[in-house]
Design an enzyme around this catalytic site. Structure first.
Site, short mmCIF file in Angstrom:
data_model
loop_
_atom_site.label_atom_id
_atom_site.label_comp_id
_atom_site.label_asym_id
_atom_site.label_seq_id
_atom_site.Cartn_x
_atom_site.Cartn_y
_atom_site.Cartn_z
N GLY A 110 0.86 -1.19 0.00
CA GLY A 110 0.00 0.00 0.00
C GLY A 110 0.89 1.23 0.00
CB ALA A 111 4.30 1.44 -1.25
CE1 TYR B 291 -12.10 4.60 9.62
CE2 TYR B 291 -11.72 3.42 11.67
CZ TYR B 291 -11.34 3.75 10.39
OH TYR B 291 -10.18 3.20 9.89
P1 NAD Z 1 -4.74 5.53 0.67
O1 NAD Z 1 -6.01 5.41 -0.07
O2 NAD Z 1 -4.03 6.85 0.62
O3 NAD Z 1 -3.70 4.42 0.16
C1 NAD Z 1 -4.08 3.09 -0.04
C2 NAD Z 1 -2.93 2.31 -0.65
O4 NAD Z 1 -3.36 0.94 -0.83
C3 NAD Z 1 -2.48 2.79 -2.04
O5 NAD Z 1 -1.07 2.68 -2.13
C4 NAD Z 1 -3.13 1.79 -2.99
O6 NAD Z 1 -2.45 1.59 -4.22
C5 NAD Z 1 -3.03 0.53 -2.14
N1 NAD Z 1 -3.93 -0.52 -2.57
C6 NAD Z 1 -5.29 -0.53 -2.60
N2 NAD Z 1 -5.74 -1.73 -3.06
C7 NAD Z 1 -4.64 -2.48 -3.32
C8 NAD Z 1 -4.44 -3.79 -3.79
N3 NAD Z 1 -5.46 -4.60 -4.09
N4 NAD Z 1 -3.17 -4.22 -3.97
C9 NAD Z 1 -2.09 -3.42 -3.69
N5 NAD Z 1 -2.24 -2.18 -3.19
C10 NAD Z 1 -3.49 -1.71 -3.03
O7 NAD Z 1 -5.04 5.07 2.16
P2 NAD Z 1 -4.65 5.63 3.61
O8 NAD Z 1 -5.72 6.54 4.05
O9 NAD Z 1 -3.24 6.04 3.67
O10 NAD Z 1 -4.84 4.29 4.48
C11 NAD Z 1 -3.78 3.39 4.73
C12 NAD Z 1 -4.00 2.72 6.07
O11 NAD Z 1 -3.96 3.73 7.09
C13 NAD Z 1 -5.35 2.03 6.19
O12 NAD Z 1 -5.20 0.88 6.98
C14 NAD Z 1 -6.18 3.05 6.96
O13 NAD Z 1 -7.26 2.48 7.68
C15 NAD Z 1 -5.12 3.59 7.91
N6 NAD Z 1 -5.45 4.91 8.51
C16 NAD Z 1 -5.82 5.96 7.72
C17 NAD Z 1 -6.16 7.17 8.34
C18 NAD Z 1 -6.57 8.37 7.51
O14 NAD Z 1 -7.07 9.35 8.09
N7 NAD Z 1 -6.36 8.36 6.20
C19 NAD Z 1 -6.10 7.30 9.73
C20 NAD Z 1 -5.67 6.22 10.49
C21 NAD Z 1 -5.36 5.01 9.89
#
Ligand code: NAD
Length: 396
Positions: free
Chosen positions: A51-52, A238
């Site tokens: 998820g990079a 949530y």
């Molecule tokens: P984001 O949407 O910015 O990034 C998601 C990433 O997952 C991307 O790199 C995407 O390419 C990858 N991805 C999605 N489906 C995929 C697949 N099938 N195969 C490979 N890669 C795939 O998301 P984010 O908001 O940074 O969330 C990342 C984590 O952080 C999650 O677990 C989320 O719950 C957690 N989180 C987010 C927040 C927030 O406010 N955004 C807060 C706390 C925790």
């Protein structure tokens, strides 16, 4: 080759294109942030980030690469450009990261494909073997709307719904720029199960098992995944909703993995509770954009606000990294959300949430900042990018 002027195509919380130079500028800004705040400590850290390409995963990879000189393989699922459409922002981010790492003499390799599949896990394993030997850190930062289960072939769609009863809450309608009520019907049992299948802990377990089977996790390595708790007003959608159930499952998995890994390798698995920040995943959650806009307004005024890169700078300079000891809460979690959940902030958010409406939300919240932050995610509205200049969109 496709050289064109790229203007944003945005409707509500959907942006269907991205600007390659703007995305590169975003990545560069993140790198500059890390360089300005940390003295680079070159180490032999090898990292796999799942998820990079955006949000917390991208920020983690940048922090680890430019803080520790970590070698990284980044897995993500992004659409490249074709003659009609630009690539997704994540594609351009990952492309820029790889190029900028190369420029700085650092190793970063991209793997674009479905992380849930056996094929991509195998390919990641082959590359770890070839390019790194073993890994010291697995960062799991997937946020996905769907998963094709690699064993059953079933397609699971994750949903953001309350459980047990419908929920009515305030949200901001980005198209009309008004605060309105939104009612979300409760999830069915099937939807709850599907969301757990996508965003719960099973896929992380599969990644760890695949690495263990091939003996690719080094002794005392670290696994980290991310979760969110947040202010009570977000809980119906949530923490107490479908995504919260999936996160409970992820937490259980992290604790089981920690037991297993510590016995086997002296390694550890952690869950980091992060702040709500503007990402593609969070913008899609009803209620959350208005909540983040209010939260950021208050935290900006206090000088305590953080975005994804500042959160990850804190995580990897204070808790997880060579010679660091993580500070954990009573449930073994890292709490990067400490500033968001400070009692002063929580009570001010509660107060404004009760007052906010279409007439006053521009004063009570940093809605303009949210909109800009959302556009920035796609490489738009960044200073120093010339948006009238044609750019190559088909980057390979
Ligand atoms: P984001 O949407 O910015 O990034 C998601 C990433 O997952 C991307 O790199 C995407 O390419 C990858 N991805 C999605 N489906 C995929 C697949 N099938 N195969 C490979 N890669 C795939 O998301 P984010 O908001 O940074 O969330 C990342 C984590 O952080 C999650 O677990 C989320 O719950 C957690 N989180 C987010 C927040 C927030 O406010 N955004 C807060 C706390 C925790």
């Amino acid at each position: 080759m496709s050289v064109q002027v790229v203007k944003p195509r945005i409707r509500g919380f959907i942006c269907t294109n991205a600007h390659p130079a703007g995305c590169q500028q975003n990545v560069q800004n993140h790198i500059d942030y890390i360089k300005a705040r940390t003295t680079s400590k070159p180490t032999d850290l090898n990292v796999l980030v799942v998820g990079a390409s955006s949000g917390y995963g991208l920020a983690s990879r940048i922090a680890l690469t430019w803080m520790y000189g970590a070698k990284s393989i980044g897995v993500f699922f992004e659409r490249p450009a074709d003659s009609k459409r630009t690539a997704t922002a994540g594609y351009y981010n990952a492309f820029a990261l790889q190029q900028l790492a190369e420029r700085d003499g650092l190793f970063a390799e991209n793997l674009n494909g479905d992380a849930f599949s056996d094929g991509i896990k195998q390919e990641a394993i082959n590359r770890v073997k070839r390019k790194m030997g073993k890994i010291n850190m697995l960062v799991y930062s997937l946020a996905s709307p769907r998963r094709i289960h690699p064993r059953t072939g079933a397609e699971h769609q994750s949903v953001l719904k309350p459980i047990g009863q419908s929920y009515t809450g305030q949200t901001v309608d980005l198209n009309r720029e008004v605060v309105t009520d939104v009612t979300i019907e409760p999830a069915s049992e099937r939807e709850i199960g599907d969301t757990i299948a996508v965003m719960g802990g099973e896929d992380l377990e599969m990644w760890v098992n695949a690495l263990l089977t091939e003996d690719l996790l080094s002794a005392e390595s670290t696994v980290v995944a991310y979760t969110y708790i947040g202010h009570q007003l977000t809980w119906p959608i949530y923490r107490d909703g479908t995504i919260g159930k999936a996160k409970e499952d992820l937490e259980k998995q992290i604790n089981a993995l920690n037991t297993h890994l510590s016995e086997k390798l002296g390694a550890h698995a952690y869950l980091s509770v992060n702040k709500a920040v503007i990402t593609q995943a969070s913008a899609a959650i009803p209620v959350v954009p208005l909540y983040i806009s209010i939260l950021n307004h208050i935290m900006n005024a206090q000088g305590t606000n953080e975005d994804a890169i500042s959160q990850m700078a804190r995580l990897f300079s204070e808790h997880l990294g060579p010679d660091l000891t993580p500070a954990l809460d009573a449930n073994r979690r890292l709490r990067l959300d400490d500033r968001e959940l400070h009692s002063d902030i929580v009570s001010e958010v509660t107060k404004r949430w009760a007052e906010v409406n279409s007439d006053n939300f521009l004063n009570l919240s940093d809605y303009e900042g949210f909109k800009r932050g959302f556009r920035n995610l796609f490489g738009f509205e960044l200073e120093s990018v010339d948006y009238d200049a044609p750019v190559e969109t088909e980057l390979v």
